[in-house]
Design a protein around this motif. Structure first.
Motif: not given
Length: 198
Positions: A37-49
């Motif tokens: 993933q990329t940190i540019r997508d912090a909000e999406i990454v948190l949801g997926v994580y």
């Protein structure tokens, strides 16, 4: 995924970035999923994580599991760290978002993991108006992961065009994520039909 991230952040009375930094912990000796993933997508990454860890998976996300690692620079030390972590991971999920196109690392991670282990899947995040995922460029060659009717993960074989342009559906079209990860004899990729054009 964005809504899920916002709910988690609101429950903790913090921003998404603060929740991610609080989630940081010591590295594990084994991961079920390496989340590319990329940190540019912090909000999406948190949801997926949150979704994946809530389902009981051990997930490696570099800026959660290794927040001091500087991935802004491509160096031999950074590459060795990522390679070693992928080496102790069962599968790689490529988080396909708008931000993924700009990542320095994601394509390299996918290529390394594909060659080393093969259990590579695309985790597409669609916009609310989109209903189906069509993998862009080479991502269309990999299976994608979606939620089944019970909220579990399933791996779906991509639909591809044959040499004559006809769309091909192959059976089985999907299997559970756990069976795919544990027994990857069928990576759920499209089979090669016909030879290379000359």
């Amino acid at each position: 995924m964005r809504a899920r991230a916002r709910r988690r952040a609101a429950a903790q009375g913090a921003t998404v970035e603060e929740v991610l930094s609080r989630a940081a912990r010591q590295r594990s000796a084994h991961y079920d999923i390496f989340l590319s993933q990329t940190i540019r997508d912090a909000e999406i990454v948190l949801g997926v994580y949150d979704l994946l860890t809530s389902a009981g998976y051990k997930v490696f996300c570099d800026w959660i599991e290794a927040p001091t690692a500087d991935r802004s620079q491509v160096t031999p030390a950074n590459a060795a760290f990522v390679r070693a972590t992928m080496g102790v991971s069962d599968s790689l999920l490529f988080l396909d978002t708008e931000g993924a196109v700009q990542s320095l690392w994601m394509c390299w991670e996918l290529g390394w993991f594909d060659a080393a282990k093969g259990t590579v899947g695309v985790l597409p995040v669609l916009e609310e108006h989109e209903r189906y995922y069509r993998g862009r460029e080479f991502l269309g060659l990999y299976p994608y992961v979606e939620l089944d009717e019970e909220g579990g993960l399933k791996v779906v074989r991509p639909v591809v065009a044959g040499p004559s342009g006809v769309m091909m559906f192959e059976a089985p079209n999907s299997r559970s994520f756990d069976s795919w990860r544990a027994d990857p004899r069928d990576f759920m990729r499209p089979r090669v039909v016909g030879g290379l054009g000359r």
